[in-house]
Design a protein around this motif. Structure first.
Motif, PDB file in Angstrom:
ATOM      1  N   PHE A 212       0.980  -1.129   0.074  1.00 25.78           N
ATOM      2  CA  PHE A 212      -0.072  -0.096   0.013  1.00 25.78           C
ATOM      3  C   PHE A 212       0.835   1.124   0.116  1.00 25.78           C
ATOM      4  CE2 PHE A 212      -2.430  -3.309   1.850  1.00 25.78           C
ATOM      5  CZ  PHE A 212      -3.568  -3.341   1.171  1.00 25.78           C
ATOM      6  N   SER A 213       1.899   1.278   0.871  1.00 29.69           N
ATOM      7  CA  SER A 213       2.858   2.404   0.787  1.00 29.69           C
ATOM      8  C   SER A 213       3.788   2.109   1.825  1.00 29.69           C
ATOM      9  CB  SER A 213       2.029   3.856   1.270  1.00 29.69           C
ATOM     10  OG  SER A 213       2.065   3.979   2.627  1.00 29.69           O
ATOM     11  N   GLU A 214       4.909   2.630   1.728  1.00 32.36           N
ATOM     12  CA  GLU A 214       6.047   2.466   2.387  1.00 32.36           C
ATOM     13  C   GLU A 214       5.920   3.015   3.905  1.00 32.36           C
ATOM     14  OE1 GLU A 214      10.909   3.955   2.570  1.00 32.36           O
ATOM     15  OE2 GLU A 214       9.972   3.521   0.754  1.00 32.36           O
ATOM     16  N   GLU A 215       5.145   4.402   3.913  1.00 37.95           N
ATOM     17  CA  GLU A 215       4.940   4.806   5.265  1.00 37.95           C
ATOM     18  C   GLU A 215       3.924   3.735   5.882  1.00 37.95           C
ATOM     19  OE1 GLU A 215       4.491   6.405   2.087  1.00 37.95           O
ATOM     20  OE2 GLU A 215       6.188   7.909   2.450  1.00 37.95           O
ATOM     21  N   TRP A 216       3.131   3.210   5.242  1.00 38.81           N
ATOM     22  CA  TRP A 216       2.401   2.486   6.093  1.00 38.81           C
ATOM     23  C   TRP A 216       3.013   0.974   6.903  1.00 38.81           C
ATOM     24  CZ3 TRP A 216      -3.338   1.654   3.498  1.00 38.81           C
ATOM     25  CH2 TRP A 216      -3.837   2.895   3.659  1.00 38.81           C
ATOM     26  N   ALA A 217       4.049   0.815   5.964  1.00 38.11           N
ATOM     27  CA  ALA A 217       4.975  -0.582   6.544  1.00 38.11           C
ATOM     28  C   ALA A 217       5.666   0.258   7.819  1.00 38.11           C
ATOM     29  CB  ALA A 217       6.053  -0.944   5.590  1.00 38.11           C
ATOM     30  N   ASP A 218       6.209   1.280   7.594  1.00 36.11           N
ATOM     31  CA  ASP A 218       6.623   2.281   8.946  1.00 36.11           C
ATOM     32  C   ASP A 218       5.724   2.086  10.332  1.00 36.11           C
ATOM     33  OD1 ASP A 218       9.086   2.487   7.545  1.00 36.11           O
ATOM     34  OD2 ASP A 218       8.451   4.590   6.851  1.00 36.11           O
ATOM     35  N   GLU A 219       4.489   2.509   9.993  1.00 38.28           N
ATOM     36  CA  GLU A 219       3.636   2.446  11.040  1.00 38.28           C
ATOM     37  C   GLU A 219       3.426   1.097  11.602  1.00 38.28           C
ATOM     38  OE1 GLU A 219       0.526   5.427  11.432  1.00 38.28           O
ATOM     39  OE2 GLU A 219       0.890   5.858   9.082  1.00 38.28           O
ATOM     40  N   VAL A 220       3.278   0.217  10.587  1.00 39.06           N
ATOM     41  CA  VAL A 220       3.217  -1.150  11.081  1.00 39.06           C
ATOM     42  C   VAL A 220       4.160  -1.614  12.039  1.00 39.06           C
ATOM     43  CG1 VAL A 220       3.356  -3.726  10.644  1.00 39.06           C
ATOM     44  CG2 VAL A 220       1.774  -2.122   9.484  1.00 39.06           C
ATOM     45  N   ASN A 221       5.588  -1.204  11.484  1.00 43.12           N
ATOM     46  CA  ASN A 221       6.443  -1.452  12.509  1.00 43.12           C
ATOM     47  C   ASN A 221       6.507  -0.724  13.724  1.00 43.12           C
ATOM     48  OD1 ASN A 221       9.278  -2.500  12.931  1.00 43.12           O
ATOM     49  ND2 ASN A 221      10.105  -0.555  12.553  1.00 43.12           N
ATOM     50  N   ALA A 222       6.121   0.442  13.957  1.00 43.92           N
ATOM     51  CA  ALA A 222       5.835   0.855  15.052  1.00 43.92           C
ATOM     52  C   ALA A 222       4.992   0.249  15.977  1.00 43.92           C
ATOM     53  CB  ALA A 222       5.656   2.499  14.906  1.00 43.92           C
ATOM     54  N   ALA A 223       3.851   0.081  15.434  1.00 47.16           N
ATOM     55  CA  ALA A 223       2.865  -0.632  16.168  1.00 47.16           C
ATOM     56  C   ALA A 223       3.240  -1.956  16.755  1.00 47.16           C
ATOM     57  CB  ALA A 223       1.596  -1.374  15.160  1.00 47.16           C
ATOM     58  N   PHE A 224       4.440  -2.673  16.221  1.00 46.81           N
ATOM     59  CA  PHE A 224       5.015  -3.836  16.979  1.00 46.81           C
ATOM     60  C   PHE A 224       5.695  -3.490  17.990  1.00 46.81           C
ATOM     61  CE2 PHE A 224       3.500  -6.134  13.395  1.00 46.81           C
ATOM     62  CZ  PHE A 224       3.267  -7.591  13.642  1.00 46.81           C
ATOM     63  N   SER A 225       5.969  -2.282  18.265  1.00 46.95           N
ATOM     64  CA  SER A 225       6.786  -1.868  19.318  1.00 46.95           C
ATOM     65  C   SER A 225       6.018  -1.523  20.844  1.00 46.95           C
ATOM     66  CB  SER A 225       7.492  -0.306  19.195  1.00 46.95           C
ATOM     67  OG  SER A 225       8.308  -0.498  18.132  1.00 46.95           O
ATOM     68  N   ASN A 226       4.671  -1.555  20.665  1.00 42.91           N
ATOM     69  CA  ASN A 226       3.763  -1.438  21.676  1.00 42.91           C
ATOM     70  C   ASN A 226       3.473  -2.800  22.095  1.00 42.91           C
ATOM     71  OD1 ASN A 226       3.094   1.335  21.095  1.00 42.91           O
ATOM     72  ND2 ASN A 226       1.465   0.866  19.673  1.00 42.91           N
ATOM     73  N   MET A 227       3.086  -2.870  23.434  1.00 42.11           N
ATOM     74  CA  MET A 227       2.881  -3.939  24.279  1.00 42.11           C
ATOM     75  C   MET A 227       1.443  -3.932  24.870  1.00 42.11           C
ATOM     76  SD  MET A 227       4.889  -5.994  23.728  1.00 42.11           S
ATOM     77  CE  MET A 227       5.101  -7.156  24.691  1.00 42.11           C
TER      78      MET A 227
ATOM     79  N   ALA B  53      -5.115  -3.791  10.212  1.00 44.71           N
ATOM     80  CA  ALA B  53      -5.390  -2.579  10.926  1.00 44.71           C
ATOM     81  C   ALA B  53      -4.573  -2.555  11.879  1.00 44.71           C
ATOM     82  CB  ALA B  53      -6.909  -2.843  11.083  1.00 44.71           C
ATOM     83  N   CYS B  54      -3.946  -1.088  12.101  1.00 45.95           N
ATOM     84  CA  CYS B  54      -3.221  -0.728  13.309  1.00 45.95           C
ATOM     85  C   CYS B  54      -3.963   0.394  13.865  1.00 45.95           C
ATOM     86  CB  CYS B  54      -1.897  -0.233  12.598  1.00 45.95           C
ATOM     87  SG  CYS B  54      -0.894  -1.428  11.971  1.00 45.95           S
ATOM     88  N   TYR B  55      -3.635   0.413  15.167  1.00 47.48           N
ATOM     89  CA  TYR B  55      -3.990   1.656  16.050  1.00 47.48           C
ATOM     90  C   TYR B  55      -2.898   2.062  17.120  1.00 47.48           C
ATOM     91  CZ  TYR B  55      -5.032  -1.824  19.817  1.00 47.48           C
ATOM     92  OH  TYR B  55      -4.931  -2.560  20.636  1.00 47.48           O
ATOM     93  N   GLU B  56      -2.922   3.347  17.281  1.00 48.48           N
ATOM     94  CA  GLU B  56      -2.007   3.842  18.312  1.00 48.48           C
ATOM     95  C   GLU B  56      -0.572   3.493  17.762  1.00 48.48           C
ATOM     96  OE1 GLU B  56      -3.475   2.989  22.217  1.00 48.48           O
ATOM     97  OE2 GLU B  56      -4.728   4.687  22.218  1.00 48.48           O
ATOM     98  N   ALA B  57      -0.269   3.535  16.495  1.00 49.79           N
ATOM     99  CA  ALA B  57       0.970   3.117  16.268  1.00 49.79           C
ATOM    100  C   ALA B  57       2.036   4.048  16.372  1.00 49.79           C
ATOM    101  CB  ALA B  57       0.859   2.891  14.574  1.00 49.79           C
ATOM    102  N   THR B  58       1.621   5.603  16.409  1.00 47.96           N
ATOM    103  CA  THR B  58       2.495   6.650  16.446  1.00 47.96           C
ATOM    104  C   THR B  58       1.762   7.508  17.610  1.00 47.96           C
ATOM    105  OG1 THR B  58       1.502   7.591  14.706  1.00 47.96           O
ATOM    106  CG2 THR B  58       3.548   6.236  14.178  1.00 47.96           C
ATOM    107  N   THR B  59       0.744   7.412  17.872  1.00 47.41           N
ATOM    108  CA  THR B  59      -0.100   8.486  18.484  1.00 47.41           C
ATOM    109  C   THR B  59      -1.233   7.865  19.218  1.00 47.41           C
ATOM    110  OG1 THR B  59       0.540  10.202  16.869  1.00 47.41           O
ATOM    111  CG2 THR B  59      -1.349  10.850  18.401  1.00 47.41           C
ATOM    112  N   LYS B  60      -1.590   8.231  20.577  1.00 49.02           N
ATOM    113  CA  LYS B  60      -2.697   7.695  21.235  1.00 49.02           C
ATOM    114  C   LYS B  60      -4.093   8.137  20.658  1.00 49.02           C
ATOM    115  CE  LYS B  60      -1.296   6.501  25.795  1.00 49.02           C
ATOM    116  NZ  LYS B  60      -1.183   5.096  25.486  1.00 49.02           N
ATOM    117  N   ASN B  61      -5.034   7.113  20.726  1.00 54.29           N
ATOM    118  CA  ASN B  61      -6.487   7.469  20.326  1.00 54.29           C
ATOM    119  C   ASN B  61      -6.352   7.729  18.603  1.00 54.29           C
ATOM    120  OD1 ASN B  61      -7.290   7.274  22.851  1.00 54.29           O
ATOM    121  ND2 ASN B  61      -7.152   9.627  23.174  1.00 54.29           N
ATOM    122  N   PHE B  62      -5.384   7.249  17.966  1.00 50.44           N
ATOM    123  CA  PHE B  62      -5.299   7.287  16.449  1.00 50.44           C
ATOM    124  C   PHE B  62      -5.545   5.885  15.870  1.00 50.44           C
ATOM    125  CE2 PHE B  62      -3.039   7.596  12.445  1.00 50.44           C
ATOM    126  CZ  PHE B  62      -3.292   8.988  12.100  1.00 50.44           C
ATOM    127  N   PHE B  63      -6.501   5.862  14.805  1.00 53.26           N
ATOM    128  CA  PHE B  63      -6.829   4.621  14.121  1.00 53.26           C
ATOM    129  C   PHE B  63      -5.956   4.583  12.913  1.00 53.26           C
ATOM    130  CE2 PHE B  63      -8.592   0.714  12.938  1.00 53.26           C
ATOM    131  CZ  PHE B  63      -9.041   0.951  11.474  1.00 53.26           C
TER     132      PHE B  63
END
Length: 109
Positions: A22-37, A54-64
């Motif tokens: 879909f986009s390189e930026e989306w892959a980056d956000e997926v990577n960030a989502a894997f840092s959450n516990m 579907a990711c949520y709160e990958a980079t910001t709280k309350n963000f889908f």
């Protein structure tokens, strides 16, 4: 059938490759989502293949977002299943507040 499941650490590379379609930026956000516990990303799987995420709160709280579904599986309710699963998780969180941003429909590919 189609299974909706929370991503686990071993899923990271596969989900990032899928999101990169879909986009390189989306892959980056997926990577960030894997840092959450726990990991803040869900996938739709059919016959052991990822067909949506579907990711949520990958980079910001309350963000889908981001969220995407394989072109061959669109208009079958898979995106809606992913969104509903994420909504359940957000509602379960104490003192959550409002979801501040959902990607516009044209960005939900």
């Amino acid at each position: 059938g189609i299974q909706i499941k929370r991503c686990l650490a071993p899923d990271r590379s596969k989900v990032m490759r899928f999101a990169a379609k879909f986009s390189e930026e989306w892959a980056d956000e997926v990577n960030a989502a894997f840092s959450n516990m726990p990991v803040s990303c869900y996938i739709a799987v059919k016959d052991k293949e990822i067909i949506g995420f579907a990711c949520y709160e990958a980079t910001t709280k309350n963000f889908f977002g981001p969220t995407g579904v394989n072109e061959n599986f669109r208009r079958k309710g898979i995106g809606k299943l992913l969104i509903e699963e994420v909504k359940k998780r957000l509602i379960e969180k104490p003192n959550q507040g409002e979801i501040k941003r959902i990607y516009p429909e044209e960005l939900c590919r």
